[in-house]
Design a protein around this motif. Structure first.
Motif, PDB file in Angstrom:
ATOM      1  N   ASN A   1      -2.930  -2.221  -2.847  1.00  0.00           N
ATOM      2  CA  ASN A   1      -4.241  -2.814  -3.031  1.00  0.00           C
ATOM      3  C   ASN A   1      -5.314  -1.784  -2.671  1.00  0.00           C
ATOM      4  OD1 ASN A   1      -6.700  -4.222  -2.524  1.00  0.00           O
ATOM      5  ND2 ASN A   1      -5.574  -6.104  -2.130  1.00  0.00           N
ATOM      6  N   ALA A   2      -6.278  -1.574  -3.548  1.00  0.00           N
ATOM      7  CA  ALA A   2      -7.331  -0.577  -3.317  1.00  0.00           C
ATOM      8  C   ALA A   2      -8.207  -0.909  -2.113  1.00  0.00           C
ATOM      9  CB  ALA A   2      -8.198  -0.455  -4.571  1.00  0.00           C
ATOM     10  N   PHE A   3      -8.216  -2.154  -1.665  1.00  0.00           N
ATOM     11  CA  PHE A   3      -9.044  -2.561  -0.534  1.00  0.00           C
ATOM     12  C   PHE A   3      -8.333  -2.356   0.808  1.00  0.00           C
ATOM     13  CE2 PHE A   3     -10.464  -5.298  -4.077  1.00  0.00           C
ATOM     14  CZ  PHE A   3     -11.772  -4.830  -4.183  1.00  0.00           C
ATOM     15  N   THR A   4      -7.057  -2.019   0.773  1.00  0.00           N
ATOM     16  CA  THR A   4      -6.263  -1.885   1.992  1.00  0.00           C
ATOM     17  C   THR A   4      -6.203  -0.427   2.420  1.00  0.00           C
ATOM     18  OG1 THR A   4      -4.920  -3.782   1.339  1.00  0.00           O
ATOM     19  CG2 THR A   4      -4.031  -2.377   3.057  1.00  0.00           C
ATOM     20  N   HIS A   5      -6.385  -0.206   3.714  1.00  0.00           N
ATOM     21  CA  HIS A   5      -6.395   1.133   4.297  1.00  0.00           C
ATOM     22  C   HIS A   5      -5.575   1.117   5.578  1.00  0.00           C
ATOM     23  CE1 HIS A   5      -9.905   1.812   1.678  1.00  0.00           C
ATOM     24  NE2 HIS A   5     -10.272   0.609   2.068  1.00  0.00           N
ATOM     25  N   TYR A   6      -5.243   2.299   6.068  1.00  0.00           N
ATOM     26  CA  TYR A   6      -4.576   2.379   7.369  1.00  0.00           C
ATOM     27  C   TYR A   6      -5.017   3.641   8.087  1.00  0.00           C
ATOM     28  CZ  TYR A   6      -1.261   5.997   5.945  1.00  0.00           C
ATOM     29  OH  TYR A   6      -0.704   7.169   5.524  1.00  0.00           O
ATOM     30  N   VAL A   7      -4.853   3.611   9.397  1.00  0.00           N
ATOM     31  CA  VAL A   7      -5.029   4.790  10.241  1.00  0.00           C
ATOM     32  C   VAL A   7      -3.835   4.838  11.180  1.00  0.00           C
ATOM     33  CG1 VAL A   7      -7.568   4.768  10.169  1.00  0.00           C
ATOM     34  CG2 VAL A   7      -6.376   3.568  12.008  1.00  0.00           C
ATOM     35  N   GLY A   8      -3.521   6.031  11.661  1.00  0.00           N
ATOM     36  CA  GLY A   8      -2.470   6.159  12.649  1.00  0.00           C
ATOM     37  C   GLY A   8      -1.236   6.839  12.117  1.00  0.00           C
ATOM     38  N   ASP A   9      -0.171   6.701  12.905  1.00  0.00           N
ATOM     39  CA  ASP A   9       1.104   7.326  12.575  1.00  0.00           C
ATOM     40  C   ASP A   9       2.230   6.409  13.054  1.00  0.00           C
ATOM     41  OD1 ASP A   9       1.386   7.780  15.371  1.00  0.00           O
ATOM     42  OD2 ASP A   9       0.483   9.754  15.196  1.00  0.00           O
ATOM     43  N   ALA A  10       3.449   6.916  13.065  1.00  0.00           N
ATOM     44  CA  ALA A  10       4.602   6.079  13.403  1.00  0.00           C
ATOM     45  C   ALA A  10       4.573   5.595  14.849  1.00  0.00           C
ATOM     46  CB  ALA A  10       5.905   6.822  13.126  1.00  0.00           C
ATOM     47  N   ARG A  11       3.781   6.223  15.697  1.00  0.00           N
ATOM     48  CA  ARG A  11       3.656   5.753  17.078  1.00  0.00           C
ATOM     49  C   ARG A  11       2.765   4.524  17.161  1.00  0.00           C
ATOM     50  NH1 ARG A  11       0.968  10.124  20.140  1.00  0.00           N
ATOM     51  NH2 ARG A  11      -0.159  10.211  18.181  1.00  0.00           N
ATOM     52  N   ALA A  63       0.103  -2.044  15.323  1.00  0.00           N
ATOM     53  CA  ALA A  63       1.404  -1.993  15.990  1.00  0.00           C
ATOM     54  C   ALA A  63       1.528  -0.679  16.750  1.00  0.00           C
ATOM     55  CB  ALA A  63       2.532  -2.116  14.970  1.00  0.00           C
ATOM     56  N   THR A  64       1.985  -0.789  17.984  1.00  0.00           N
ATOM     57  CA  THR A  64       2.268   0.381  18.812  1.00  0.00           C
ATOM     58  C   THR A  64       3.739   0.326  19.189  1.00  0.00           C
ATOM     59  OG1 THR A  64       0.036   0.288  19.743  1.00  0.00           O
ATOM     60  CG2 THR A  64       1.656   1.642  20.907  1.00  0.00           C
ATOM     61  N   HIS A  65       4.450   1.405  18.920  1.00  0.00           N
ATOM     62  CA  HIS A  65       5.865   1.441  19.268  1.00  0.00           C
ATOM     63  C   HIS A  65       5.999   1.271  20.780  1.00  0.00           C
ATOM     64  CE1 HIS A  65       9.977   2.738  19.732  1.00  0.00           C
ATOM     65  NE2 HIS A  65      10.120   2.487  18.430  1.00  0.00           N
ATOM     66  N   HIS A 120       6.525  -1.687  13.244  1.00  0.00           N
ATOM     67  CA  HIS A 120       6.164  -3.103  13.331  1.00  0.00           C
ATOM     68  C   HIS A 120       7.315  -3.913  13.915  1.00  0.00           C
ATOM     69  CE1 HIS A 120       4.177  -6.842  11.819  1.00  0.00           C
ATOM     70  NE2 HIS A 120       3.106  -6.100  12.025  1.00  0.00           N
ATOM     71  N   ALA A 121       8.532  -3.640  13.468  1.00  0.00           N
ATOM     72  CA  ALA A 121       9.700  -4.371  13.967  1.00  0.00           C
ATOM     73  C   ALA A 121       9.924  -4.113  15.453  1.00  0.00           C
ATOM     74  CB  ALA A 121      10.942  -3.989  13.172  1.00  0.00           C
ATOM     75  N   ALA A 122       9.692  -2.895  15.886  1.00  0.00           N
ATOM     76  CA  ALA A 122       9.867  -2.575  17.305  1.00  0.00           C
ATOM     77  C   ALA A 122       8.792  -3.247  18.155  1.00  0.00           C
ATOM     78  CB  ALA A 122       9.828  -1.060  17.511  1.00  0.00           C
ATOM     79  N   ALA A 123       7.594  -3.356  17.620  1.00  0.00           N
ATOM     80  CA  ALA A 123       6.469  -3.897  18.390  1.00  0.00           C
ATOM     81  C   ALA A 123       6.372  -5.420  18.354  1.00  0.00           C
ATOM     82  CB  ALA A 123       5.161  -3.296  17.869  1.00  0.00           C
ATOM     83  N   PHE A 124       6.772  -6.031  17.254  1.00  0.00           N
ATOM     84  CA  PHE A 124       6.600  -7.472  17.100  1.00  0.00           C
ATOM     85  C   PHE A 124       7.908  -8.191  17.410  1.00  0.00           C
ATOM     86  CE2 PHE A 124       2.750  -6.099  15.325  1.00  0.00           C
ATOM     87  CZ  PHE A 124       1.891  -7.183  15.277  1.00  0.00           C
ATOM     88  N   THR A 125       8.057  -8.593  18.652  1.00  0.00           N
ATOM     89  CA  THR A 125       9.287  -9.245  19.083  1.00  0.00           C
ATOM     90  C   THR A 125       9.138 -10.754  19.211  1.00  0.00           C
ATOM     91  OG1 THR A 125       8.717  -8.867  21.399  1.00  0.00           O
ATOM     92  CG2 THR A 125      10.068  -7.181  20.298  1.00  0.00           C
ATOM     93  N   PRO A 166       5.765   2.995   3.888  1.00  0.00           N
ATOM     94  CA  PRO A 166       6.026   1.594   4.215  1.00  0.00           C
ATOM     95  C   PRO A 166       7.239   1.414   5.126  1.00  0.00           C
ATOM     96  CG  PRO A 166       5.451   1.801   1.912  1.00  0.00           C
ATOM     97  CD  PRO A 166       5.596   3.200   2.439  1.00  0.00           C
ATOM     98  N   ASP A 167       8.256   2.255   4.964  1.00  0.00           N
ATOM     99  CA  ASP A 167       9.435   2.173   5.840  1.00  0.00           C
ATOM    100  C   ASP A 167       9.076   2.497   7.286  1.00  0.00           C
ATOM    101  OD1 ASP A 167      11.310   1.369   3.906  1.00  0.00           O
ATOM    102  OD2 ASP A 167      11.674   3.443   3.294  1.00  0.00           O
ATOM    103  N   GLU A 168       8.260   3.534   7.479  1.00  0.00           N
ATOM    104  CA  GLU A 168       7.828   3.884   8.837  1.00  0.00           C
ATOM    105  C   GLU A 168       6.996   2.763   9.455  1.00  0.00           C
ATOM    106  OE1 GLU A 168       7.448   8.716   8.698  1.00  0.00           O
ATOM    107  OE2 GLU A 168       5.918   7.540   7.660  1.00  0.00           O
ATOM    108  N   MET A 169       6.116   2.181   8.660  1.00  0.00           N
ATOM    109  CA  MET A 169       5.306   1.068   9.158  1.00  0.00           C
ATOM    110  C   MET A 169       6.193  -0.104   9.564  1.00  0.00           C
ATOM    111  SD  MET A 169       2.065   0.980   6.594  1.00  0.00           S
ATOM    112  CE  MET A 169       0.710   2.122   6.793  1.00  0.00           C
ATOM    113  N   ALA A 170       7.151  -0.424   8.715  1.00  0.00           N
ATOM    114  CA  ALA A 170       8.042  -1.553   9.003  1.00  0.00           C
ATOM    115  C   ALA A 170       8.858  -1.293  10.259  1.00  0.00           C
ATOM    116  CB  ALA A 170       8.946  -1.824   7.808  1.00  0.00           C
ATOM    117  N   SER A 171       9.286  -0.077  10.458  1.00  0.00           N
ATOM    118  CA  SER A 171      10.077   0.262  11.638  1.00  0.00           C
ATOM    119  C   SER A 171       9.260   0.092  12.916  1.00  0.00           C
ATOM    120  CB  SER A 171      10.599   1.700  11.519  1.00  0.00           C
ATOM    121  OG  SER A 171      11.307   2.065  12.673  1.00  0.00           O
TER     122      SER A 171
END
Length: 137
Positions: free
Chosen positions: A31-41, A59-61, A10-15, A3-8
């Motif tokens: 939540n069991a219905f929530t999924h993700y793909v990708g990495d810190a980039r 979000a893309t850095h 997200h913060a860089a991308a959402f200005t 979650p910390d990596e996602m937030a970081s």
């Protein structure tokens, strides 16, 4: 991803809007219905419920934007959602976010609705949200 990596990322991308916090990502990921793909980039967070998928955020850095990562991430989450027996995907996007709208159209999305004055802006005004959908393979 944490979650910390996602937030970081997200913060860089959402200005133009408030980025999500690590605790918000943590709560969503519990939540069991929530999924993700990708990495810190670049990552996408989505939910699959009752045969439909919804993109919660992508979000893309900024340091790696314009390299095709968002397009590949969109394709990856579509494949994973389709594997979970979904037939349609939905998302909201700020009407003034032209790069994101172009990406979504490239991925087969079309507008199916609108939420007026949905996204708050620092100016005090609010941007409309376009609701978009596409059929998954």
């Amino acid at each position: 991803m944490t979650p910390d990596e996602m937030a970081s990322t997200h913060a860089a991308a959402f200005t133009q809007s408030r980025p999500w916090s690590a605790s918000e990502f943590e709560s969503l990921l519990e939540n069991a219905f929530t999924h993700y793909v990708g990495d810190a980039r670049c990552f996408a967070l989505y939910q699959v419920i009752a045969g439909q998928a919804e993109l919660l955020t992508i979000a893309t850095h900024p340091s790696v934007q314009r390299q095709g990562l968002a397009l590949q991430t969109m394709r990856n989450w579509h494949k994973r959602a389709a594997a979970l027996h979904t037939s349609r995907a939905f998302l909201d996007v700020a009407a003034d976010n032209e790069p994101a709208i172009a990406l979504y159209k490239r991925c087969g999305y079309h507008r199916c609705g609108m939420r007026p004055n949905y996204y708050p802006r620092e100016t005090g005004l609010k941007a409309d949200a376009l609701v978009m959908e596409c059929r998954l393979p």
